[in-house]
Design an enzyme around this catalytic site. Sequence first.
Site, PDB file in Angstrom:
ATOM      1  N   TYR A 113      -9.853 -10.783  -6.937  1.00 26.95           N
ATOM      2  CA  TYR A 113      -8.925 -10.854  -8.065  1.00 26.95           C
ATOM      3  C   TYR A 113      -9.235 -12.025  -8.984  1.00 26.95           C
ATOM      4  CZ  TYR A 113      -6.436  -7.303  -5.521  1.00 26.95           C
ATOM      5  OH  TYR A 113      -6.126  -6.139  -4.876  1.00 26.95           O
TER       6      TYR A 113
ATOM      7  N   LYS B  22      -2.462  -2.896   7.838  1.00 28.59           N
ATOM      8  CA  LYS B  22      -3.662  -2.451   8.546  1.00 28.59           C
ATOM      9  C   LYS B  22      -3.864  -3.258   9.828  1.00 28.59           C
ATOM     10  CE  LYS B  22      -6.411  -0.707   4.656  1.00 28.59           C
ATOM     11  NZ  LYS B  22      -7.685  -0.847   3.920  1.00 28.59           N
TER      12      LYS B  22
ATOM     13  N   ARG C 161       0.869  -1.173   0.000  1.00 28.75           N
ATOM     14  CA  ARG C 161       0.000   0.000   0.000  1.00 28.75           C
ATOM     15  C   ARG C 161       0.912   1.231   0.000  1.00 28.75           C
ATOM     16  NH1 ARG C 161      -2.122  -3.564   3.953  1.00 28.75           N
ATOM     17  NH2 ARG C 161      -4.235  -4.305   3.481  1.00 28.75           N
TER      18      ARG C 161
ATOM     19  N   HIS D  82      -2.727   2.993  -6.010  1.00 28.31           N
ATOM     20  CA  HIS D  82      -3.284   1.746  -5.466  1.00 28.31           C
ATOM     21  C   HIS D  82      -3.544   0.722  -6.567  1.00 28.31           C
ATOM     22  CE1 HIS D  82      -4.756  -0.364  -1.978  1.00 28.31           C
ATOM     23  NE2 HIS D  82      -5.848  -0.720  -2.613  1.00 28.31           N
TER      24      HIS D  82
ATOM     25  N   HIS E 195      -4.203  -9.301   3.419  1.00 30.28           N
ATOM     26  CA  HIS E 195      -5.647  -9.287   3.580  1.00 30.28           C
ATOM     27  C   HIS E 195      -6.040 -10.137   4.781  1.00 30.28           C
ATOM     28  CE1 HIS E 195      -6.462  -8.284  -0.932  1.00 30.28           C
ATOM     29  NE2 HIS E 195      -6.212  -7.207  -0.211  1.00 30.28           N
TER      30      HIS E 195
ATOM     31  N   ARG F 122      -0.859  -1.837  -6.844  1.00 29.18           N
ATOM     32  CA  ARG F 122      -0.992  -2.965  -5.900  1.00 29.18           C
ATOM     33  C   ARG F 122      -1.977  -3.990  -6.463  1.00 29.18           C
ATOM     34  NH1 ARG F 122      -1.250  -4.696  -0.288  1.00 29.18           N
ATOM     35  NH2 ARG F 122      -3.394  -5.040   0.399  1.00 29.18           N
TER      36      ARG F 122
END
Length: 307
Positions: A288, A185, A162, A253, A279, A256
């Site tokens: 994806y 995150k 990110r 982004h 994730h 990514r």
Amino acid sequence: MTLAISPAARTALADWLAHLRALDGAADNTIKAYTTDITAFLAFLAGHRGGTEGLAGIVTLPQTDMRAWMAHERGRGVGARSLARALSAVKGFTAWVADREGLDATAALSTRAPKFRRKLPRPLAEDAALEVLATVGDDAREGWVAARDTAVVTLLYGCGLRISEALGLTGAAHPLPDVLRITGKGGKERLVPVLPQARDAVAAYAHLCPHTITPTAPLFRGTRGGPLNPRLISASMERVRARLGLPATATPHALRHSFATHLLTAGGDLRTIQELLGHASLSTTQAYTAVDTARLMEVYARAHPRT
């Protein structure tokens, strides 16, 4: 708006947010969004029910009141995706209070979220991504700035970082190791392999950078030596996509997204890609798969012989 919230509810909200921050590692932006969502929800209840609600009244709300709140939100222009997020926050807060107070929140927790179509990631084609890396620094006024922007976008595409993760690197990361330990995150750590191209790009930037790179200072600097503002990378992407004729979705982004999609196309498995991206849920990574299928169908439609 806080005037419409009872002291007990205000205290419970503060305690819940502290719990999320301390035990679940919720990011600052998440805490801010949840604060806004719950505060707006409680303020609506005060107006809808004619007074501030105590904890028992909040937790044991009937579905009619939940639906009234959702209708109110949609009426003021809140989209289905944003409302679903707000409902998730309300349910999380309600479940936490119910568990702590020994109350039954079945009705509120069984409220269904509005349906919405998830937006698919918009990756770049492989050749377009490589063109971005090769030309992103062309408009820079100084050579070290060109090298800096090239290094950042190479990390986004080559390592799937990110923008906040790339700009969060300190000088201690230079020279880049074979594997980077990234804190993403929610404070979640992951290990990301570093391609030689990414290592070389960062080394070229570090060699030209006029500011002293120290272990505790940001690796990527602005022209005055402070931390690099992510808006400057976004601006560089705007210029390069205009020059290359790329769509508006070609953002930092998107690099990514391109990293993940191109890995999947090359045969990477979802679990590995999930770990590389950081994730929390495999369902996020599965988007994806839909992207790859959509691209396959486009190729099929163009190439299939028609009778």
